[in-house]
Design an enzyme around this catalytic site. Structure first.
Site, PDB file in Angstrom:
ATOM      1  N   ARG A 102       1.004  -1.065  -0.133  1.00 25.35           N
ATOM      2  CA  ARG A 102      -0.057  -0.110  -0.054  1.00 25.35           C
ATOM      3  C   ARG A 102       0.855   1.088   0.031  1.00 25.35           C
ATOM      4  O   ARG A 102       1.527   1.327   0.913  1.00 25.35           O
ATOM      5  CB  ARG A 102      -0.913   0.039   1.142  1.00 25.35           C
ATOM      6  CG  ARG A 102      -1.510   1.210   1.427  1.00 25.35           C
ATOM      7  CD  ARG A 102      -2.643   1.357   2.445  1.00 25.35           C
ATOM      8  NE  ARG A 102      -3.870   0.522   1.906  1.00 25.35           N
ATOM      9  CZ  ARG A 102      -5.152   0.607   2.403  1.00 25.35           C
ATOM     10  NH1 ARG A 102      -5.225   1.215   3.738  1.00 25.35           N
ATOM     11  NH2 ARG A 102      -6.008  -0.087   1.880  1.00 25.35           N
ATOM     12  N   HIS A 129      -7.443   1.151  -6.480  1.00 26.05           N
ATOM     13  CA  HIS A 129      -7.523   0.205  -5.337  1.00 26.05           C
ATOM     14  C   HIS A 129      -8.049  -1.378  -6.029  1.00 26.05           C
ATOM     15  O   HIS A 129      -9.245  -1.696  -5.761  1.00 26.05           O
ATOM     16  CB  HIS A 129      -8.249   0.545  -4.343  1.00 26.05           C
ATOM     17  CG  HIS A 129      -8.327   0.172  -3.192  1.00 26.05           C
ATOM     18  ND1 HIS A 129      -7.471  -1.101  -2.617  1.00 26.05           N
ATOM     19  CD2 HIS A 129      -8.974   0.308  -1.844  1.00 26.05           C
ATOM     20  CE1 HIS A 129      -7.626  -1.420  -1.577  1.00 26.05           C
ATOM     21  NE2 HIS A 129      -8.344  -0.594  -0.903  1.00 26.05           N
ATOM     22  N   GLN A 132      -9.910  -3.912  -3.917  1.00 26.13           N
ATOM     23  CA  GLN A 132     -11.082  -3.368  -3.379  1.00 26.13           C
ATOM     24  C   GLN A 132     -12.257  -3.547  -4.354  1.00 26.13           C
ATOM     25  O   GLN A 132     -13.407  -4.328  -4.025  1.00 26.13           O
ATOM     26  CB  GLN A 132     -11.334  -1.934  -2.978  1.00 26.13           C
ATOM     27  CG  GLN A 132     -12.508  -1.164  -2.509  1.00 26.13           C
ATOM     28  CD  GLN A 132     -12.685  -1.819  -1.139  1.00 26.13           C
ATOM     29  OE1 GLN A 132     -12.104  -1.773   0.023  1.00 26.13           O
ATOM     30  NE2 GLN A 132     -14.101  -2.295  -1.143  1.00 26.13           N
ATOM     31  N   ASP A 224     -17.492   6.919  -0.963  1.00 28.15           N
ATOM     32  CA  ASP A 224     -16.168   6.788  -0.207  1.00 28.15           C
ATOM     33  C   ASP A 224     -15.878   8.031   0.414  1.00 28.15           C
ATOM     34  O   ASP A 224     -16.667   9.087   0.432  1.00 28.15           O
ATOM     35  CB  ASP A 224     -14.896   6.378  -1.352  1.00 28.15           C
ATOM     36  CG  ASP A 224     -13.776   6.138  -0.533  1.00 28.15           C
ATOM     37  OD1 ASP A 224     -13.616   5.940   0.386  1.00 28.15           O
ATOM     38  OD2 ASP A 224     -12.836   6.076  -1.487  1.00 28.15           O
ATOM     39  N   CYS A 264     -16.290   1.249   0.503  1.00 22.88           N
ATOM     40  CA  CYS A 264     -15.248   0.708   0.769  1.00 22.88           C
ATOM     41  C   CYS A 264     -14.724   0.606   2.217  1.00 22.88           C
ATOM     42  O   CYS A 264     -13.871  -0.383   2.691  1.00 22.88           O
ATOM     43  CB  CYS A 264     -13.928   1.053  -0.002  1.00 22.88           C
ATOM     44  SG  CYS A 264     -13.593   2.866   0.123  1.00 22.88           S
ATOM     45  N   ARG A 292     -13.464  -8.841   0.904  1.00 23.54           N
ATOM     46  CA  ARG A 292     -12.030  -8.446   0.603  1.00 23.54           C
ATOM     47  C   ARG A 292     -11.163  -9.676   0.655  1.00 23.54           C
ATOM     48  O   ARG A 292     -10.113 -10.264   0.010  1.00 23.54           O
ATOM     49  CB  ARG A 292     -11.394  -7.474   1.539  1.00 23.54           C
ATOM     50  CG  ARG A 292     -12.017  -5.996   1.182  1.00 23.54           C
ATOM     51  CD  ARG A 292     -11.592  -5.621  -0.094  1.00 23.54           C
ATOM     52  NE  ARG A 292     -10.020  -5.413  -0.130  1.00 23.54           N
ATOM     53  CZ  ARG A 292      -9.244  -4.469   0.570  1.00 23.54           C
ATOM     54  NH1 ARG A 292      -9.903  -3.405   0.929  1.00 23.54           N
ATOM     55  NH2 ARG A 292      -8.174  -4.455   0.405  1.00 23.54           N
TER      56      ARG A 292
END
Ligand code: CP
Ligand code: NVA
Length: 305
Positions: A102, A129, A132, A224, A264, A292
């Site tokens: 990340r 992402h 995700q 988000d 998310c 996930r």
């Protein structure tokens, strides 16, 4: 597939295969446990930013598959500071079987992948992402039993999560509409790229200013945070600009009656999403968070199995 960095590099077929595998691995896990498909394999997890879901879901995915995961915290290895990204990548490649990272800047994950001799997985960058998005489409699939021709509406910032969701829609045949305030649109190159990707599926891609327009006929409403990690200095400005973009029950009532709500997470309740929506009957946010783990198992098995 060598790495999993962006859905631009993943074909529709590969994405469908990942989804099918995720479904199979989830059922297997629910029936008592996964086969030891990654026995003896270790994933290094490199973080430049905080995380709950990405860290724990990857760690648990590795454990369920009889592998192991190693957490390297933001200050630990000093990606590009204590040591060059190229050197870190080459050193880690000698120890572990895969790297999940990340990062702040997407170019850093590309650099990591360029120098790695093991698979690299993007656990979020400023650009996208993809893990995700894979969990998102798994959640949509579980809710509707199909994907093609569904309408997805993203309300808010044209950010990394919106980018990967759009790419997933383009690959899998879901129509995508985003409503964002002026100055916070999806980047033009992302829209251009998605249009090219969509030539195969022929989906519609629309950009709106008015969230009410965007949710008309939507089967999926997605939001988000208004302030992504690394944008903390812009918090005041963003909180004021994004106020009209809250996903609340009034907005949700304008979508298709079967619509589900996704986020998310982490959520800023009372800002981009209200409590009644996040905890309401149309919300799938916790299933989405659990997914996930299932979705990433498919990525791990495909790349490291
Ligand atoms: N959605 C997500 O990536 O959550 P974390 O930041 O907690 O990993
Ligand atoms: N857009 C958010 C997603 C967090 C999972 C961020 O980048 O902070």
């Amino acid at each position: 597939m060598r790495h999993f960095l962006s859905l631009v590099d993943t074909s529709s077929q590969e994405l469908n295969e990942l989804l099918n595998l995720a479904v199979r691995l989830k059922i297997e896990w629910q029936r008592g446990g996964n086969e030891p498909l990654l026995a003896g394999k270790v994933l290094a997890m490199v973080f430049q930013k905080p995380s709950l879901r990405t860290r724990v879901s990857f760690d648990m995915a590795m454990r369920h598959l009889a592998g192991d995961a190693l957490y390297l915290s933001p200050n630990e290895i000093g990606l590009g500071k204590r040591e060059s990204i190229a050197d870190i990548s080459r050193v880690l490649s000698g120890y572990v079987d895969g790297i999940m990272a990340r990062v702040f800047e997407h170019k850093h994950i590309l650099e990591l992948a360029h120098h790695a001799s093991v698979p690299v997985i993007n656990g979020l960058s400023d650009y996208n992402h993809p893990c995700q998005a894979l969990a998102d489409v798994l959640t949509i699939l579980e809710s509707f039993d199909h994907l093609v021709d569904l309408n997805v509406a993203f309300i808010g910032d044209g950010n990394n999560v919106a980018t990967s969701l759009l790419f997933a829609c383009a690959r899998l045949g879901m129509n995508f509409t985003i409503a964002s305030p002026e100055g916070y649109d999806l980047p033009q190159d992302v829209l251009g790229c998605a249009k090219e990707m969509a030539s195969e599926t022929g989906i519609s891609i629309k950009t709106e200013r008015d969230p009410k327009e965007a949710v008309k006929g939507a089967h999926v409403i997605y939001t988000d945070t208004w302030v992504s990690m690394g944008q903390e200095e812009e918090t005041k400005q963003r909180e004021s600009v994004f106020k009209p973009y809250q996903v609340n029950s009034e907005l949700v009532s304008r979508a298709d009656t079967t619509a589900i709500v996704l986020h998310c997470l982490p959520a800023h309740r009372g800002q981009e999403i209200t409590d009644d929506v996040a905890d309401g009957p149309q919300s799938r946010i916790f299933l989405q968070a659990e997914n996930r783990m299932h979705a990433q198992k498919a990525v791990l098995v495909t790349l490291m199995g």
